[in-house]
Design a protein around this motif. Structure first.
Motif, short mmCIF file in Angstrom:
data_model
loop_
_atom_site.label_atom_id
_atom_site.label_comp_id
_atom_site.label_asym_id
_atom_site.label_seq_id
_atom_site.Cartn_x
_atom_site.Cartn_y
_atom_site.Cartn_z
N LEU A 68 0.83 -1.21 0.00
CA LEU A 68 0.00 0.00 0.00
C LEU A 68 0.86 1.25 0.00
O LEU A 68 0.52 2.25 -0.63
CB LEU A 68 -0.91 0.02 1.23
CG LEU A 68 -2.16 -0.84 1.16
CD1 LEU A 68 -2.88 -0.86 2.50
CD2 LEU A 68 -3.11 -0.34 0.07
N ASP A 112 14.57 0.37 7.30
CA ASP A 112 15.21 1.67 7.40
C ASP A 112 14.16 2.77 7.46
O ASP A 112 14.25 3.71 8.27
CB ASP A 112 16.09 1.87 6.16
CG ASP A 112 17.37 2.60 6.49
OD1 ASP A 112 17.94 3.24 5.60
OD2 ASP A 112 17.80 2.53 7.66
N ALA A 113 13.16 2.65 6.60
CA ALA A 113 12.08 3.62 6.59
C ALA A 113 11.30 3.56 7.90
O ALA A 113 10.89 4.58 8.43
CB ALA A 113 11.15 3.37 5.40
N GLU A 135 13.20 5.47 10.43
CA GLU A 135 13.09 6.93 10.25
C GLU A 135 11.75 7.45 10.71
O GLU A 135 11.64 8.54 11.25
CB GLU A 135 13.30 7.30 8.78
CG GLU A 135 14.75 7.30 8.36
CD GLU A 135 14.94 7.76 6.95
OE1 GLU A 135 14.13 8.59 6.48
OE2 GLU A 135 15.88 7.30 6.30
N GLN A 136 10.71 6.69 10.44
CA GLN A 136 9.36 7.10 10.84
C GLN A 136 9.08 6.76 12.30
O GLN A 136 8.00 7.05 12.80
CB GLN A 136 8.31 6.40 9.97
CG GLN A 136 8.34 6.82 8.52
CD GLN A 136 7.41 5.98 7.67
OE1 GLN A 136 6.21 6.11 7.77
NE2 GLN A 136 7.95 5.13 6.84
N ARG A 196 21.39 1.35 12.59
CA ARG A 196 20.88 2.36 11.65
C ARG A 196 21.81 2.47 10.45
O ARG A 196 21.50 3.17 9.49
CB ARG A 196 20.76 3.71 12.34
CG ARG A 196 22.04 4.19 12.96
CD ARG A 196 21.80 5.50 13.67
NE ARG A 196 22.88 5.84 14.56
CZ ARG A 196 22.92 6.98 15.23
NH1 ARG A 196 21.95 7.85 15.12
NH2 ARG A 196 23.93 7.26 16.02
N ARG A 197 22.96 1.84 10.53
CA ARG A 197 23.87 1.85 9.39
C ARG A 197 23.54 0.71 8.41
O ARG A 197 24.34 0.42 7.51
CB ARG A 197 25.31 1.72 9.86
CG ARG A 197 25.78 2.89 10.71
CD ARG A 197 27.30 2.91 10.82
NE ARG A 197 27.75 3.86 11.80
CZ ARG A 197 27.95 5.14 11.57
NH1 ARG A 197 27.71 5.65 10.40
NH2 ARG A 197 28.39 5.94 12.52
N GLN A 233 23.69 1.72 4.82
CA GLN A 233 25.06 1.91 4.32
C GLN A 233 25.72 0.57 4.04
O GLN A 233 26.42 0.41 3.03
CB GLN A 233 25.89 2.64 5.35
CG GLN A 233 25.39 3.99 5.71
CD GLN A 233 26.17 4.55 6.87
OE1 GLN A 233 27.39 4.41 6.92
NE2 GLN A 233 25.50 5.16 7.79
N ILE A 234 25.49 -0.37 4.95
CA ILE A 234 26.11 -1.69 4.78
C ILE A 234 25.58 -2.32 3.49
O ILE A 234 26.33 -2.84 2.66
CB ILE A 234 25.81 -2.60 5.99
CG1 ILE A 234 26.51 -2.03 7.23
CG2 ILE A 234 26.24 -4.03 5.73
CD1 ILE A 234 26.11 -2.70 8.54
N ALA A 294 24.26 -0.79 0.92
CA ALA A 294 24.75 -0.06 -0.25
C ALA A 294 26.22 -0.38 -0.53
O ALA A 294 26.65 -0.47 -1.67
CB ALA A 294 24.57 1.44 -0.04
N LEU A 302 16.98 5.33 16.86
CA LEU A 302 17.96 6.20 16.22
C LEU A 302 17.95 5.99 14.71
O LEU A 302 17.80 4.87 14.26
CB LEU A 302 19.37 5.91 16.75
CG LEU A 302 19.59 6.17 18.24
CD1 LEU A 302 21.00 5.79 18.62
CD2 LEU A 302 19.33 7.62 18.57
N PHE A 303 18.10 7.07 13.97
CA PHE A 303 18.20 6.92 12.52
C PHE A 303 19.15 7.94 11.93
O PHE A 303 19.57 8.85 12.62
CB PHE A 303 16.81 7.07 11.87
CG PHE A 303 16.25 8.47 11.94
CD1 PHE A 303 15.58 8.90 13.06
CD2 PHE A 303 16.38 9.35 10.89
CE1 PHE A 303 15.06 10.18 13.12
CE2 PHE A 303 15.86 10.64 10.95
CZ PHE A 303 15.20 11.04 12.08
#
Lengths: 278, 272, 330
Positions: free
Chosen positions: B17, B89-90, B93-94, B175-176, B179-180, B182, B271-272
């Motif tokens: 959704l 990850d999102a 952040e939220q 929170r990394r 990065q890991i 990517a 934490l983000f």
């Protein structure tokens, strides 16, 4: 004088903030990405050239590229591309990243000139890209990078004009990612299209005709031609007049598009109020 | 069992959704794969004209476009699995990650649902790419054994689901995570045979490639879709995919509990 | 006193969409409806109303973060739409909640960055940042990352951010929301003593806490559903219902069973309900006189409602709101 120093402060302060932030937030990923990418790029070129095709280049490459030094061709193309990537991809999503953190309103509350704010973001992108640029060139040497005669003046023209065009492009991408609420997918795709179609890995004249048409609209295409000529043949600018003129026009168009899109961004936010909708 | 299923469905539904009907999904699943195939194809142009054949072991010659497109299909499954892991990850952040972990829902089910949601975003793209392969002149779809093709796709999805779940664990842990994820993407791209046959890599790198599910998924799909391979021809690849999928799912099932405890101990969930 | 803020028929409509594909629908929400008010320089003006009344929208228009759909607004004589930069140089905004700060920067780094964006000279900024951090009680934590701050500390840093450019006008949008009572009390004292009395700033405060508006504001505008329903000093607003008696009852029951009774009750000029948990309902009543109070309480008891709590007293701003809108603020 104080107003000039104010303007400079906005740029430098924003660049400083971005660099500090990126090293605190992205230190590991940033380093790894910047370590791996140049190596795998050059290694791919090397493996294709030496292992798959046994050092054989197609006959059309030499006449299209003006050289048979494939590794140097790829290395220089990638080196200039790094700036495109850094400026357009990384800078092109700053507003969206600010939105995700909830600071976009705080920034737009200030009277700071928006173009200078973006200039600060781009300066941080350029600083990061310069580190990667040097690293890429160093990594390329064992793979076979060779510089010929170098013309710094021609290099400066090509490099500067490409950066100006990428500034405009970054503004546009910034609007795009903010409007469509997307941090990486769209900008990632667009810079990859630049990579494919601008002669970074293959002379434009060897591309399919539809791809050649696309490449004429990308500033990096002409930037690559000018910078390669400057670093391998030491060509004087007068012999690259057409490329320089086209690149200047494209830079102007891209910056204009960027300015329009930046104004659109803020206007749209004020109209919709969607500062924290993501 | 029913509870696990309902959690999986709920997670899939939530992600679908949020992310299914978005412009960025179009870029991620249609335009980006096209850009990647074009990039890799253009990499070959300095060496050849058009119509090159690439030899893959067993010694089968594949047309370059088909070689690249078939690989891209599986690669996009992989990137969508990463996307599934990246949903955490999102969530972070939220600030909904801790709310999710507040519930008694099976963590394994949540991971599986996220990875499946990533796959769901890919389905329609996959169909479009398959049609592209079939319709592009010179690509030469050559399916001699449909069970081989089905097996390679199914087991590729299975093993990548497991990989996606492992990645989801990393995103919960730190929170990394983004990065890991990517950071390892570029080496995986390089080693997996997406751009060129794995056999041209130096020996040590071929050893690294041999532990990636993507390597086997790409090879099996290429051979069965373009190369006319039978089930027997790709049996080693399929078995590798099965084993890797099972191991990674088992690993993620056990890891998520440990990781969750650790994240709560260190207070990193918010934490983000 | 010269006028610092002025709005003229200020209106703002939000357009939203819902649903996907063929089910997509557009909707318009009238958030601010022809709002007119003016605020003198050095005044602490309150905008009081329930959630969704249009307070934040009004403030964001004045901060130049939103454009009005129609009408106009002026801050220190500058049009917020036509001269946004001039307004931004003179204004700052503090919101409730924890956003509008970079979490991965320290408190001091955040303030320094925003000082630069406001063009504050470095020599002044350094001194000012030290003073502001001292003022908000964060001087010992200024070099810690914001992500390590507590909620109260983040809110105090927000206020510090709101002061970096020494604005003439400060917009405080529900600044005490979510704060501990003693921190909220300290913040209110800070606003009153420092910002208004010492520094002479113009402050527009939005809140849905009526005691906050009563305690702090020189004048209050009560806003409901985008419209200003009353505007005056807190005392005069309360005087408009001063002849009435305010009565607050917590009953065991449902709104649907209590309301018919109050509709018919004599001497009741206004009432509002709030359904609570555990089958209770809180009823606020404005009655004409003591006789009416006795009558309505007797009727309630005779109908068999159990009264859990009973308060009576002088009318508050909430009572004013109830009289004007027949609804409670929360």
């Amino acid at each position: 004088m104080s107003s000039m120093s104010n303007l400079g402060k906005i740029v430098l302060s924003t660049a400083w903030k971005d660099l500090v932030f990126s090293y605190r937030v992205w230190a590991l990923g940033s380093f790894a990405l910047r370590f791996f990418w140049p190596i795998t790029t050059l290694a791919s070129a090397y493996l294709l050239y030496e292992k798959l095709f046994g050092g054989y280049l197609g006959t059309l490459f030499r006449s299209a590229a003006g050289t048979s030094d494939y590794i140097s061709y790829v290395a220089i193309g990638n080196a200039l591309y790094i700036y495109t990537f850094s400026v357009a991809f990384i800078v092109g999503r700053v507003s969206y990243w600010d939105m995700r953190q909830g600071v976009l309103e705080a920034v737009l509350l200030t009277p700071a000139n928006r173009f200078l704010l973006m200039g600060g973001h781009i300066l941080s992108g350029i600083i990061n890209a310069t580190i990667d640029f040097v690293f890429l060139l160093l990594v390329s040497i064992p793979f076979g990078l060779r510089f010929g005669k170098i013309n710094p003046f021609t290099f400066g023209i090509g490099f500067a004009l490409t950066l100006v065009a990428m500034y405009g492009f970054a503004l546009f991408i910034n609007t795009f990612t903010l409007y469509f609420r997307d941090r990486t997918n769209t900008s990632n795709t667009i810079v990859l299209l630049f990579y494919a179609f601008s002669g970074v890995i293959c002379p434009v004249s060897l591309l399919p005709s539809w791809a050649q048409i696309a490449s004429t609209l990308i500033p990096l295409t002409y930037g690559n031609m000018i910078v390669r000529a400057a670093l391998t043949q030491g060509t004087e600018p007068v012999y690259l007049t057409t490329q320089i003129i086209v690149l200047t026009i494209l830079a102007f168009v891209y910056v204009l598009a960027g300015i329009v899109s930046l104004r659109f961004t803020e206007r749209d936010l004020k109209r919709t109020g969607k500062y924290s909708v993501y | 069992m029913l509870n696990i299923l309902s959690v999986v469905i709920a997670e899939v539904r939530k992600q679908a959704l949020q992310y299914f009907f978005q412009v960025r999904t179009l870029f991620w699943n249609v335009i980006l794969p096209f850009a990647m195939v074009a990039t890799f194809y253009f990499m070959y142009l300095p060496f050849i004209g058009k119509g090159i054949l690439i030899s893959v072991e067993p010694l089968v010659d594949l047309p370059i476009v088909g070689f690249l497109v078939a690989g891209q299909v599986i690669y996009n499954l992989y990137t969508n699995m990463i996307l599934g892991g990246g949903f955490f990850d999102a969530e972070r952040e939220q600030q909904t990650l801790e709310i999710m972990l507040l519930t008694p829902a099976s963590r394994f089910a949540v991971l599986l649902g996220s990875a499946l949601a990533g796959l769901l975003l890919n389905v329609w793209m996959f169909i479009a790419l398959v049609l592209l392969i079939a319709l592009t002149p010179g690509v030469g779809v050559n399916v001699q054994d449909p069970t081989a093709l089905f097996g390679s796709l199914f087991l590729s999805v299975f093993s990548l689901l497991g990989l996606g779940m492992c990645l989801g664990c990393i995103f919960v842990l730190t929170r990394r995570g983004g990065q890991i994820s990517a950071s390892i993407q570029e080496p995986i791209d390089f080693l997996s045979g997406l751009r060129f046959p794995v056999r041209i890599l130096p020996g040590l790198l071929q050893a690294f490639a041999s532990v990636l599910p993507l390597t086997y998924g790409i090879r099996a799909t290429r051979l069965s879709l373009i190369g006319g391979a039978t089930l027997l021809d790709i049996s080693v690849d399929l078995l590798s995919l099965l084993v890797m999928g099972l191991l990674s799912m088992l690993l993620s099932r056990h890891a998520i509990a440990v990781i969750e405890r650790r994240a709560k101990k260190e207070g990193t969930l918010t934490l983000f | 006193m010269p006028v610092s803020i002025e709005t003229v028929d200020l209106t703002r409509i939000y357009r939203t969409t819902s649903g996907m594909l063929w089910r997509r629908k557009q909707k318009e929400i009238l958030a601010v409806d022809r709002v007119n008010f003016s605020i003198d320089r050095g005044e602490l003006f309150g905008l009081l109303g329930p959630n969704g009344a249009g307070k934040t929208t009004t403030v964001k228009i004045l901060a130049t973060l939103l454009e009005p759909t129609s009408g106009s607004a002026f801050v220190e004589g500058f049009d917020v739409v036509k001269q946004p930069r001039r307004v931004q140089e003179r204004v700052n905004m503090v919101t409730g909640g924890e956003r509008m700060l970079y979490f991965r920067l320290t408190g001091r780094e955040n303030l320094r960055y925003f000082s630069d964006l406001y063009g504050v000279p470095r020599s002044i900024a350094k001194k000012r940042i030290d003073e502001i951090l001292e003022m908000v009680g964060l001087s010992g934590r200024g070099d810690d990352y914001v992500e390590q701050y507590s909620k109260g500390m983040r809110q105090r840093l927000q206020i510090a951010r709101g002061l970096v450019n020494d604005p003439l006008v400060l917009l405080l949008d529900e600044p005490t929301i979510g704060l501990d009572p003693h921190i909220a009390r300290d913040l209110r004292a800070f606003v009153r003593e420092q910002l208004i009395r010492k520094q002479g700033k113009t402050v527009l405060l939005t809140t849905h806490y009526m005691y906050e508006a009563e305690e702090l504001c020189d004048r209050v505008a009560i806003i409901d559903r985008g419209r200003i329903v009353a505007l005056d000093t807190p005392e005069k607003l309360k005087n408009s219902v001063s002849k009435e008696i305010s009565l607050k009852l917590t009953l065991v029951g449902e709104i649907s069973s209590v309301e018919p009774l109050l509709k018919k009750a004599e001497g009741v000029t206004a009432y509002a309900f709030q359904q609570q948990e555990r089958g209770e309902v809180t009823v606020t009543i404005l009655a004409e006189d003591e006789r009416s109070v006795s009558s309505v309480v007797s009727q309630i008891l005779s109908f068999g409602f159990a009264v859990r709590r009973f308060e009576t007293g002088k009318p508050t701003l909430e009572d004013v709101f109830i009289k004007l809108t027949s609804r409670g603020i929360d």
